[in-house]
Design a protein around this motif. Structure first.
Motif, PDB file in Angstrom:
ATOM      1  N   UNK A   1       5.331   9.450   2.506  1.00 17.12           N
ATOM      2  CA  UNK A   1       6.432   9.231   1.563  1.00 17.12           C
ATOM      3  C   UNK A   1       5.918   8.527   0.309  1.00 17.12           C
ATOM      4  N   UNK A   2       4.686   8.036   0.348  1.00 17.21           N
ATOM      5  CA  UNK A   2       4.089   7.362  -0.815  1.00 17.21           C
ATOM      6  C   UNK A   2       3.543   8.372  -1.801  1.00 17.21           C
ATOM      7  N   UNK A   3       3.011   7.882  -2.913  1.00 17.73           N
ATOM      8  CA  UNK A   3       2.730   8.820  -4.006  1.00 17.73           C
ATOM      9  C   UNK A   3       1.561   9.759  -3.745  1.00 17.73           C
ATOM     10  N   UNK A   4       0.481   9.265  -3.139  1.00 19.68           N
ATOM     11  CA  UNK A   4      -0.646  10.168  -2.911  1.00 19.68           C
ATOM     12  C   UNK A   4      -0.324  11.134  -1.758  1.00 19.68           C
TER      13      UNK A   4
ATOM     14  N   UNK B   1       2.096  21.218   7.411  1.00 17.73           N
ATOM     15  CA  UNK B   1       2.116  19.884   6.814  1.00 17.73           C
ATOM     16  C   UNK B   1       3.160  19.035   7.530  1.00 17.73           C
ATOM     17  N   UNK B   2       2.722  17.874   8.010  1.00 21.71           N
ATOM     18  CA  UNK B   2       3.617  16.941   8.695  1.00 21.71           C
ATOM     19  C   UNK B   2       3.630  15.629   7.919  1.00 21.71           C
ATOM     20  N   UNK B   3       4.792  15.266   7.411  1.00 22.71           N
ATOM     21  CA  UNK B   3       4.927  14.004   6.692  1.00 22.71           C
ATOM     22  C   UNK B   3       5.219  12.896   7.694  1.00 22.71           C
ATOM     23  N   UNK B   4       4.374  11.871   7.713  1.00 17.82           N
ATOM     24  CA  UNK B   4       4.587  10.733   8.593  1.00 17.82           C
ATOM     25  C   UNK B   4       4.997   9.501   7.819  1.00 17.82           C
ATOM     26  N   UNK B   5       5.720   8.618   8.506  1.00 11.45           N
ATOM     27  CA  UNK B   5       6.105   7.341   7.910  1.00 11.45           C
ATOM     28  C   UNK B   5       6.321   6.373   9.061  1.00 11.45           C
ATOM     29  N   UNK B   6       6.362   5.073   8.760  1.00  9.68           N
ATOM     30  CA  UNK B   6       6.683   4.151   9.851  1.00  9.68           C
ATOM     31  C   UNK B   6       8.093   4.440  10.372  1.00  9.68           C
TER      32      UNK B   6
ATOM     33  N   UNK C   1      -2.651   8.078   4.105  1.00 16.69           N
ATOM     34  CA  UNK C   1      -2.282   7.844   2.710  1.00 16.69           C
ATOM     35  C   UNK C   1      -1.466   6.566   2.569  1.00 16.69           C
ATOM     36  N   UNK C   2      -2.058   5.487   3.072  1.00 15.44           N
ATOM     37  CA  UNK C   2      -1.388   4.184   3.029  1.00 15.44           C
ATOM     38  C   UNK C   2      -2.252   3.213   2.231  1.00 15.44           C
ATOM     39  N   UNK C   3      -1.664   2.127   1.722  1.00 15.95           N
ATOM     40  CA  UNK C   3      -2.497   1.154   0.999  1.00 15.95           C
ATOM     41  C   UNK C   3      -3.587   0.581   1.904  1.00 15.95           C
ATOM     42  N   UNK C   4      -4.682   0.134   1.291  1.00 10.72           N
ATOM     43  CA  UNK C   4      -5.832  -0.355   2.058  1.00 10.72           C
ATOM     44  C   UNK C   4      -5.435  -1.448   3.046  1.00 10.72           C
ATOM     45  N   UNK C   5      -4.488  -2.311   2.660  1.00  5.35           N
ATOM     46  CA  UNK C   5      -4.137  -3.436   3.546  1.00  5.35           C
ATOM     47  C   UNK C   5      -3.307  -2.991   4.753  1.00  5.35           C
ATOM     48  N   UNK C   6      -2.843  -1.732   4.767  1.00  8.74           N
ATOM     49  CA  UNK C   6      -2.139  -1.202   5.943  1.00  8.74           C
ATOM     50  C   UNK C   6      -3.006  -0.225   6.739  1.00  8.74           C
TER      51      UNK C   6
ATOM     52  N   UNK D   1      -2.072  10.242  -8.665  1.00  6.42           N
ATOM     53  CA  UNK D   1      -0.934  10.670  -7.845  1.00  6.42           C
ATOM     54  C   UNK D   1       0.072  11.494  -8.653  1.00  6.42           C
ATOM     55  N   UNK D   2       0.351  11.080  -9.886  1.00  3.01           N
ATOM     56  CA  UNK D   2       1.360  11.777 -10.677  1.00  3.01           C
ATOM     57  C   UNK D   2       0.954  13.215 -10.973  1.00  3.01           C
TER      58      UNK D   2
END
Lengths: 222, 222
Positions: free
Chosen positions: B9-12, B28-33, B76-81, B146-147
């Motif tokens: 769901x994030x930009x990248x 394609x499978x979109x994952x999210x928490x 495709x999550x931020x490095x800290x996650x 990303x854009x």
């Protein structure tokens, strides 16, 4: 403008000397630790320029002489000689002279080359630490493949990021760089942004190693 | 091939999901928490694809479900996650699955963004440390804006370096990346070469800041 290339007998110095002498009216001074080696290189560059239809006098001298005669001084020496070289020419640098560092510290292993970030923060920070305060220090030309730069039959068609704390000096270097045909220079911010620019060199060398037809690969930001 | 985009769901994640669904037959499978957020994003992607004349079912699920259904899993999550996310999906990863990390650790100051190299050596090394041994970990897509990626009206025309210790897995990622129109993927060697690749992201952001018309700038090695 008079441009000195310290270590101008080495491969990146050779390429910049040839391109500036070929494409511009800037005065080019080839410097070396040994004045005779500098003169021999300058003679050879003059011959190669003549072969390309350009009659240009390429000046030469020992590094301190070359630096003293120039307004813009490119330290085209390996990173481990950078501070020594700057210290050896410091007395001849005038207020407002611009010192340019294309040097990158790298270490290699079996996988490839890696950016070896100095504890000062960047190679550019090392250069700034060795230079007199009256001189502005700018990082540029790190990512130019020497063979491509020195081959006057090749259109460059590449970009080079430029970093430095003195905006006017960065602008000067961008202008002088873009006087070379096919070279686009892009400001990348203050000296604190140097590590990401210096890291391009090992990346390009690794890409050349792991891909066919990428010898002397360059970079375009688009 | 079935591709999961954790943090899809994030930009990248959005850009990669849209491009793969638009340009290829990969699942394609979109994952999210949150499975509901993943479904909402997948619905929106399906609408945007339909607007571009493509009827594609975009699957969705909570990150562990998405990962379990895929052969190639992009974190495709931020490095800290990154390590948390990998640990949360580890049980569903099969022998031979490929885990892809586009994550980059950065820190900012008034001058720009800087590569924040983890003590593990790279973000890719962090990912490898968190992943089960039966899975190959590959770094790719770090330098895609990303854009630009998410705008299906824009021709990409950019390169992305790919690093990893498992050559077959790198080859898989290169192939799947190049199934996206206008994207060229270039092997850059083993995982030890990841820091120079991860350093591209802050460099591109700094170039965008200090140059006009460089929003969403990409890179070409040529």
């Amino acid at each position: 403008m008079d441009i000195a290339l310290l270590g101008g007998t080495g491969d990146i110095g050779e390429g910049l000397a040839l391109r500036w002498a070929h494409d511009t009216d800037h005065g080019v001074v080839v410097g070396s630790r040994d004045a005779e080696r500098a003169r021999a290189a300058a003679d050879e560059y003059e011959k190669r320029l003549a072969d390309h239809g350009v009659t240009a006098a390429v000046d030469s001298g020992a590094n301190p002489d070359a630096a003293a005669r120039a307004d813009l001084v490119v330290c085209a020496v390996p990173a481990y000689h950078l501070t020594d070289t700057i210290e050896s020419v410091a007395d001849g640098l005038d207020e407002g002279d611009v010192l340019v560092s294309p040097a990158v510290g790298m270490k290699g292993d079996e996988d490839g080359l890696h950016y070896n970030r100095p504890s000062a923060g960047s190679v550019l920070a090392l250069a700034a630490g060795a230079a007199p305060d009256r001189v502005s220090v700018v990082g540029a030309f790190h990512n130019l493949a020497a063979g491509r730069l020195a081959d006057l039959d090749v259109d460059l068609g590449v970009d080079t990021p430029v970093v430095g704390d003195d905006e006017a000096a960065v602008e000067t270097v961008v202008g002088v760089a873009e006087d070379i045909g096919g070279l686009r220079a892009l400001p990348a911010g203050p000296a604190a942004n140097a590590p990401e620019v210096e890291s391009l060199t090992p990346l390009l060398i690794n890409l050349a190693r792991y891909n066919d037809d990428m010898h002397d690969v360059g970079i375009r930001f688009e």
